[in-house]
Design an enzyme around this catalytic site. Structure first.
Site, PDB file in Angstrom:
ATOM      1  CE1 TYR A   1      28.233  99.770-115.459  1.00 24.22           C
ATOM      2  CE2 TYR A   1      25.883 100.108-115.139  1.00 24.22           C
ATOM      3  CZ  TYR A   1      26.976  99.266-115.176  1.00 24.22           C
ATOM      4  OH  TYR A   1      26.824  97.931-114.928  1.00 24.22           O
TER       5      TYR A   1
ATOM      6  CD  GLU B   1      24.323  96.000-114.966  1.00 30.03           C
ATOM      7  OE1 GLU B   1      23.957  97.172-114.724  1.00 30.03           O
ATOM      8  OE2 GLU B   1      25.512  95.637-114.910  1.00 30.03           O
TER       9      GLU B   1
ATOM     10  CE1 TYR C   1      25.237  85.339 -95.865  1.00 30.36           C
ATOM     11  CE2 TYR C   1      23.777  87.160 -96.403  1.00 30.36           C
ATOM     12  CZ  TYR C   1      24.806  86.632 -95.648  1.00 30.36           C
ATOM     13  OH  TYR C   1      25.405  87.393 -94.681  1.00 30.36           O
TER      14      TYR C   1
ATOM     15  N   GLY D   1      33.944  73.918 -97.117  1.00 32.61           N
ATOM     16  CA  GLY D   1      33.304  74.623 -96.006  1.00 32.61           C
ATOM     17  C   GLY D   1      31.886  75.058 -96.328  1.00 32.61           C
TER      18      GLY D   1
ATOM     19  CB  ILE E   1      28.029  72.578 -98.265  1.00 28.89           C
ATOM     20  CG1 ILE E   1      27.102  71.372 -98.498  1.00 28.89           C
ATOM     21  CG2 ILE E   1      27.583  73.365 -97.036  1.00 28.89           C
ATOM     22  CD1 ILE E   1      27.543  70.444 -99.586  1.00 28.89           C
TER      23      ILE E   1
END
Length: 396
Positions: free
Chosen positions: A96, A138, A206, A272, A275
């Site tokens: 930062y 964080e 992902y 698309g 899902i």
């Protein structure tokens, strides 16, 4: 150090200048920071940098933070979303300081004479306050991981690799190979994979496609071969070069896009490859014996082609599973027929798809507090909405 009343006025009065010149400021910021610290490129999505969504998202982030400088608590849901991404990429407090230095330098360069010492001091103080909030969030996310062995990218072994959806999607199943226990996660969260290409590290988030089973992590990567856009580096590298029994690096699951506790009715809307996140949620509800609360609307790009089409068909009856395509897209009337006052809506897909569906839901007067989104690119309209509506779960 808190902002003085005068500094707050300076921030608010100069915020429009940052909005007007935001993309130029952030482009200079990234240029200069990466030139001085090229290793920091390892923390960014290179495709988003190339197509300009990353600088534009940062510009809007700065503007929204300035706009809400009197009430940063209103931004906490959004800060937690970004904090999860930072933790997944191993952002540390000292980063930062580096960002602040180059951000102020870029503001100075673009605003010229308007960047007076007083203006720069106000923005420096404001940035320090905003950074401290992120660092605190964080810090807790890192603490939640437990031992130090969990607080870095870890090696996973690919135990299964399968090509699905007519060859456009690669499904991976992975297990830990470092002797440590699997880290529990919630359906809807994501895994961050890291690959090396041309001497540089590339990361991508992902969605996990299976609920936690204590043994493996599963994801699905869509290959991107669009000649008009930079390729999806990580997805294509995995599809083309990783094999079963290979090792791949990952940071442990993260994310705020999860099922709402106590919700009685769930409407899932996938566009698309969106899902992927929803599949884990639906299967989690199946494990809980609650499939009767689920309806899925799944819009694919081409009729009959989509990840997990058959699996979802095997789980849901025809009245609760609607498959659409671009020739027969989702409509407001369809949504209206599938929602009740207590329905929680979970959506995942491209920014364009989500913007359209969100508009339909607003026109149906469905409570925004019951609409939850996961989007795979920084979406500016959703970013703005996330800052204004603190009850909504939105992931950029």
């Amino acid at each position: 150090m808190p902002l003085s009343d005068k500094q707050k006025e300076i921030i608010k009065s100069t915020a429009p200048l940052l909005r007007e010149n935001g993309k130029e400021i952030t482009s200079i910021f990234y240029r200069d920071m990466f030139k001085a610290h090229p290793h920091l490129l390892n923390m960014f999505n290179q495709t988003n940098l190339k197509i300009g969504t990353q600088p534009l998202a940062l510009a809007n982030t700065i503007y929204l933070a300035a706009e809400n400088i009197d009430n940063l608590d209103a931004l906490m849901p959004w800060i937690r979303i970004v904090g999860h991404k930072h933790r997944a990429l191993m952002v540390q407090p000292h980063h930062y300081k580096t960002v602040g230095h180059f951000l102020l330098s870029a503001i100075t360069e673009v605003l010229g004479d308007k960047a007076t010492a007083e203006v720069l001091e106000a923005w420096s103080t404001a940035y320090g306050i905003i950074a401290s909030v992120f660092i605190k969030v964080e810090k807790q996310l890192y603490a939640d991981l437990g031992s130090d062995a969990q607080k870095d990218f870890i090696p996973l072994t690919i135990v299964k690799k399968e090509v699905i959806s007519n060859g456009s999607v690669t499904a991976l199943t992975m297990e830990r190979c470092d002797g440590e226990k699997m880290c529990p996660f919630l359906a809807g969260q994501y895994l961050t994979l890291r690959v090396q290409k041309d001497g540089q590290l590339h990361n991508r988030h992902y969605s996990l496609t299976e609920p936690f089973n204590g043994k493996t992590y599963s994801v699905a990567c869509k290959q991107e071969k669009d000649d008009d856009q930079p390729f999806g580096i990580v997805s294509n590298e995995i599809a083309d070069h990783f094999r079963e029994h290979d090792t791949i690096l990952a940071s442990l699951p993260a994310g705020e896009f999860v099922l709402v506790n106590g919700a009685k009715s769930h409407l899932f809307i996938a566009g698309g490859i969106g899902i992927t996140a929803l599949a884990a949620m639906i299967k989690d509800l199946k494990n809980q014996g609650r499939l009767d609360s689920v309806t899925l609307i799944y819009q694919v790009s081409k009729k009959g082609v989509g990840a997990f089409l058959e699996e979802m068909e095997s789980l849901l009856d025809k009245d609760h599973y609607i498959v659409l395509d671009k020739e027969n897209p989702v409509t407001k009337d369809l949504l209206k027929s599938k929602i009740t006052p207590d329905t929680h809506v979970y959506m995942c897909g491209s920014p364009t798809f989500l913007d359209k569906v969100r508009t339909y839901l607003l026109e149906c007067n469905h409570p925004e507090s019951q609409v939850h989104l996961e989007v795979f690119q920084p979406a500016l309209s959703i970013l703005k909405s996330a800052a204004k509506n603190e009850s909504k779960t939105q992931v950029l």
